[in-house]
Motif scaffolding. Structure first.
Motif, mmCIF file in Angstrom:
data_model
loop_
_atom_site.group_PDB
_atom_site.id
_atom_site.type_symbol
_atom_site.label_atom_id
_atom_site.label_comp_id
_atom_site.label_asym_id
_atom_site.label_seq_id
_atom_site.Cartn_x
_atom_site.Cartn_y
_atom_site.Cartn_z
ATOM 1 N N GLN A 96 0.684 -1.118 -0.042
ATOM 2 C CA GLN A 96 -0.298 0.027 -0.331
ATOM 3 C C GLN A 96 0.896 1.640 -0.037
ATOM 4 O O GLN A 96 0.103 2.169 -0.145
ATOM 5 C CB GLN A 96 -0.637 0.020 0.699
ATOM 6 C CG GLN A 96 -1.521 -1.616 1.756
ATOM 7 C CD GLN A 96 -2.608 -0.960 2.405
ATOM 8 O OE1 GLN A 96 -3.422 -0.138 2.934
ATOM 9 N NE2 GLN A 96 -2.481 -1.886 3.735
ATOM 10 N N HIS A 97 1.861 1.053 0.309
ATOM 11 C CA HIS A 97 2.869 2.254 0.676
ATOM 12 C C HIS A 97 4.279 1.797 -0.272
ATOM 13 O O HIS A 97 4.586 3.322 -0.946
ATOM 14 C CB HIS A 97 3.409 2.255 1.684
ATOM 15 C CG HIS A 97 2.624 2.321 2.800
ATOM 16 N ND1 HIS A 97 2.596 3.464 3.905
ATOM 17 C CD2 HIS A 97 2.704 1.254 4.096
ATOM 18 C CE1 HIS A 97 1.387 2.767 4.852
ATOM 19 N NE2 HIS A 97 1.903 1.547 5.041
ATOM 20 N N GLY A 98 3.760 1.604 -1.977
ATOM 21 C CA GLY A 98 4.696 1.213 -3.169
ATOM 22 C C GLY A 98 5.137 -0.040 -2.928
ATOM 23 O O GLY A 98 4.846 -1.135 -2.348
ATOM 24 N N GLU A 121 10.167 7.147 -0.854
ATOM 25 C CA GLU A 121 8.880 7.392 -0.183
ATOM 26 C C GLU A 121 8.129 6.632 0.050
ATOM 27 O O GLU A 121 7.403 6.876 1.222
ATOM 28 C CB GLU A 121 8.270 8.227 -1.070
ATOM 29 C CG GLU A 121 8.853 9.789 -1.676
ATOM 30 C CD GLU A 121 10.342 9.480 -2.968
ATOM 31 O OE1 GLU A 121 11.064 10.327 -3.016
ATOM 32 O OE2 GLU A 121 10.586 7.576 -3.393
ATOM 33 N N SER A 122 8.417 5.460 -0.126
ATOM 34 C CA SER A 122 7.406 4.134 -0.119
ATOM 35 C C SER A 122 7.894 3.783 1.742
ATOM 36 O O SER A 122 7.255 3.816 2.882
ATOM 37 C CB SER A 122 7.964 2.562 -0.322
ATOM 38 O OG SER A 122 7.548 3.253 -1.975
ATOM 39 N N THR A 124 8.815 6.281 3.986
ATOM 40 C CA THR A 124 8.183 7.485 4.740
ATOM 41 C C THR A 124 7.121 7.033 4.695
ATOM 42 O O THR A 124 6.597 7.257 6.062
ATOM 43 C CB THR A 124 8.463 8.770 4.530
ATOM 44 O OG1 THR A 124 10.258 8.666 3.964
ATOM 45 C CG2 THR A 124 8.364 10.074 5.455
ATOM 46 N N SER A 125 6.853 6.715 4.110
ATOM 47 C CA SER A 125 4.932 6.529 4.086
ATOM 48 C C SER A 125 4.698 5.258 5.110
ATOM 49 O O SER A 125 3.687 5.409 5.422
ATOM 50 C CB SER A 125 4.659 6.034 2.137
ATOM 51 O OG SER A 125 2.883 5.805 2.646
ATOM 52 N N LEU A 126 5.615 4.576 5.183
ATOM 53 C CA LEU A 126 5.508 3.468 5.995
ATOM 54 C C LEU A 126 5.338 3.916 7.258
ATOM 55 O O LEU A 126 4.799 3.391 8.406
ATOM 56 C CB LEU A 126 6.004 1.807 5.965
ATOM 57 C CG LEU A 126 5.654 0.444 6.875
ATOM 58 C CD1 LEU A 126 4.552 0.419 6.828
ATOM 59 C CD2 LEU A 126 7.263 0.083 5.949
ATOM 60 N N GLN A 127 6.754 4.782 7.958
ATOM 61 C CA GLN A 127 7.025 5.160 9.158
ATOM 62 C C GLN A 127 5.573 6.140 9.480
ATOM 63 O O GLN A 127 5.265 6.158 10.818
ATOM 64 C CB GLN A 127 8.192 6.397 8.758
ATOM 65 C CG GLN A 127 9.617 4.951 8.500
ATOM 66 C CD GLN A 127 10.867 6.294 8.628
ATOM 67 O OE1 GLN A 127 10.473 6.864 7.684
ATOM 68 N NE2 GLN A 127 12.129 5.437 9.939
ATOM 69 N N ASN A 128 5.005 6.730 8.437
ATOM 70 C CA ASN A 128 4.316 7.392 9.304
ATOM 71 C C ASN A 128 2.743 7.074 9.424
ATOM 72 O O ASN A 128 2.251 7.623 10.340
ATOM 73 C CB ASN A 128 3.613 9.050 8.152
ATOM 74 C CG ASN A 128 4.773 9.486 7.245
ATOM 75 O OD1 ASN A 128 5.190 9.973 7.915
ATOM 76 N ND2 ASN A 128 4.415 10.030 5.923
ATOM 77 N N ILE A 129 2.571 6.225 9.349
ATOM 78 C CA ILE A 129 1.589 5.116 10.307
ATOM 79 C C ILE A 129 1.784 4.237 10.543
ATOM 80 O O ILE A 129 1.074 3.260 11.952
ATOM 81 C CB ILE A 129 0.765 4.232 9.349
ATOM 82 C CG1 ILE A 129 1.637 2.919 8.524
ATOM 83 C CG2 ILE A 129 -0.017 5.014 7.969
ATOM 84 C CD1 ILE A 129 1.201 1.750 8.756
ATOM 85 N N ARG A 146 13.649 3.163 10.999
ATOM 86 C CA ARG A 146 14.005 1.660 10.082
ATOM 87 C C ARG A 146 13.935 0.769 10.641
ATOM 88 O O ARG A 146 13.700 -0.779 10.089
ATOM 89 C CB ARG A 146 14.610 2.328 8.412
ATOM 90 C CG ARG A 146 14.103 3.144 8.008
ATOM 91 C CD ARG A 146 15.044 3.867 6.178
ATOM 92 N NE ARG A 146 16.112 3.983 7.302
ATOM 93 C CZ ARG A 146 17.165 3.520 6.491
ATOM 94 N NH1 ARG A 146 17.219 1.685 5.790
ATOM 95 N NH2 ARG A 146 18.110 3.145 7.166
#
Length: 581
Positions: A96-98, A121-122, A124-129, A146
């Motif tokens: 879902q994040h890339g 960027e994927s 970062t997207s995973l870290q944000n959730i 990470r």
């Protein structure tokens, strides 16, 4: 950390059967055109050392490989998973994040997944959730990295969907398995290549080492933005075996560098900094702070020791998630240059790594080397000896360092030491030497069994014997810091033990060339015979009353010399052992 080695192989009563080696299943989802796809193609072509084969594929520079691996690690997350997990749903969730480039699972104090995305960027997207865990009465120190932890919601309802995961192997084979593999080999050459394949770092293990450095870099970057944590030594020089330590250094050279475009007019800006009395004091202060940070805030970093008064100050710790024992230094550029040199030698000829791995394994089996510091010969010294021996062949298999210096595009001076050599592997002509690994192994033992250690030193810069500049039993010149002896620690008794074993091993391989056991017999042969303890006692000499070691070895070498003429025209086309250096 699992640090498997051959150790002392015991004589086993085995019915040798030809069996297919089962390699761990790997699941790799590839994005076309990515660095990982290129590296996997390279891996598929490595691991064999066919004599006379020439790979015409353009070879990458050491710096290119380092940069690609580092960039790959920055797109990777490390996830601690439940013992059982639905792999398809796990990957679908992450996707879902890339898009995912590749992934693998392994075990180290639990089940872990290393997942490489196609874009940063994927991550970062995973870290944000991702949330900071709630620990009840205990308090969690918030740290965004990470290195993540996966938990299942309503795990009771998902039990039927969970399954065991196929894990990537992160350890070398047991002594028993190695013995079986060697006995099943077709030839001595095949034995050496088998040992190389079983002990060399796998693609997954190499990626995990760069990922571990990248995670430590995230911690150091909180204090020193634009820093880099780079692996060096056996993790990157192509001679590392599964289970070896992870050496890394904190590279601060990029901090504060500027280009002409950043300056304007007649003004020059500089950072305000604190001054300390010396470079060593600066190193100690930096490592003290980083060590404290790893100890207090670094997830998975345990047993942190700050060894700041050593000749080369370092921070030592265990990284639980990867299973590596780590040593962190700072600005250790000469060590990285040495790693590059060994990487180049290993890449120039496919026989080099196979011979180095086998000699190291032989030395470990007879307690010539040890993981404990002392008077033993080190793996680095053994590697230097193999390189020197291959430079002495006719025609040479490896070029001298002085020759590589003449091909260099740019001059490289580090801390006043000339570390210049060519970086482009494609500019070095391949050797015309076509000797087999079996012959090279025999003659390596004979060459150093007769080497005048009492007066000569080993020098890979010039590729020839030189008078010893000091009285140490073994003198191997450091390739860059030329006033140093890399084997200064070796005692006379340990050197004599090496010489005696080398002479006996040369004799055993020579005798086997005349009367090799049948593959279906239980008799150890070739490299397998050399790895057994008290190897000479198992030969025909044991039938006679044993003479003193020095006299016995002298007689063995006389036997080799006297039979040299008979074997010079052997029908199998292989050259007999030469007693000339």
């Amino acid at each position: 950390m699992v640090a498997c080695s051959v150790g002392l192989l015991t004589r086993l009563s085995l019915r040798v059967q030809r069996s297919q080696v089962q390699h761990p299943l790997r699941r790799l989802l590839s994005c076309p055109g990515t660095v990982a796809a290129d590296l996997r193609r390279e891996e598929q072509s490595s691991g064999s050392a066919e004599t006379g084969s020439e790979d015409r594929t353009p070879k990458k520079r050491f710096s290119e490989v380092q940069n690609e691996r580092r960039e790959q690690a920055q797109r990777t997350v490390l996830i601690h998973c439940p013992d059982k997990i639905n792999e398809k749903k796990f990957l679908k969730f992450l996707s879902q994040h890339g898009p995912i480039n590749s992934h693998f699972f392994y075990e180290s104090f639990g089940l872990y997944a290393a997942v490489e995305f196609c874009q940063k960027e994927s991550v970062t997207s995973l870290q944000n959730i991702t949330r900071t865990p709630s620990l009840g009465p205990e308090a969690a120190i918030p740290f965004k990295s990470r290195y993540l932890n996966l938990k299942l919601r309503n795990s009771l309802n998902q039990t039927s969907e969970l399954s065991s995961i196929q894990c990537s192997n992160q350890s070398s084979p047991s002594s028993k398995k190695l013995y079986q593999l060697l006995c099943c080999a077709e030839s001595v050459d095949d034995q050496l290549n088998t040992l190389l394949r079983e002990f060399q770092l796998t693609e997954e293990n190499t990626r995990l080492r760069y990922l571990t450095c990248s995670l430590i870099e995230d911690v150091a970057a909180a204090y020193f933005p634009d820093c880099a944590v780079r692996p060096f030594g056996s993790s990157v020089n192509s001679f590392g075996k599964l289970g070896c330590d992870l050496d890394m250094f904190l590279d601060l050279d990029e901090i504060g560098k500027f280009t002409a475009q950043k300056t304007s007019g007649n003004f020059l800006m500089e950072f305000q900094v604190k001054n300390v009395p010396s470079e060593r004091v600066a190193t100690q202060k930096i490592l003290s702070v980083i060590g404290e940070c790893l100890d207090q805030f670094g997830p998975g970093c345990v047993g942190v020791q700050r060894i700041l008064n050593a000749r080369c100050p370092l921070v030592r710790f265990s990284h639980q998630a990867s299973g590596f024992q780590c040593d962190l230094t700072t600005n250790n550029r000469i060590a990285l240059k040495s790693s590059e040199l060994l990487y180049m030698y290993g890449a120039l000829d496919s026989r080099v790594r196979a011979l180095v791995f086998s000699v190291r394994c032989w030395a470990r089996a007879h307690s010539l080397t040890s993981s404990i510091p002392g008077a033993w010969i080190t793996n680095f010294s053994l590697t230097m000896m193999v390189i020197f021996f291959l430079q002495r062949r006719s025609p040479p298999i490896l070029p001298t360092l002085d020759y590589l210096k003449t091909l260099a595009e740019d001059k490289c001076i580090i801390e006043g030491h000339n570390c210049t050599f060519v970086g482009d592997l494609n500019r070095i002509k391949p050797s015309r030497n076509t000797e087999t690994l079996e012959l090279l192994l025999k003659e390596f033992f004979e060459y150093f069994g007769n080497f005048a250690f009492n007066k000569n030193s080993i020098n890979i810069r010039q590729g020839r014997e030189q008078n010893k500049p000091e009285s140490s039993p073994l003198h191997i010149q450091n390739p860059f810091e030329t006033s140093l002896n890399v084997s200064k620690n070796v005692s006379q008794s340990q050197l004599q033990k090496f010489v005696d074993l080398a002479r006996e091993s040369a004799w055993i391989l020579h005798q086997e060339g005349k009367d090799r056991p049948s593959p279906s017999s239980n008799q150890p042969w070739g490299l397998a015979a050399l790895l057994l303890p008290s190897v000479a006692n198992n030969m025909s000499l044991s039938k006679k009353k044993k003479k003193p070691a020095s006299e016995r070895i002298k007689n063995l070498l006389d036997s080799i010399k006297s039979s040299g003429a008979e074997n010079s025209t052997a029908t199998n086309g292989r050259r007999a052992i030469s007693t000339q250096a």
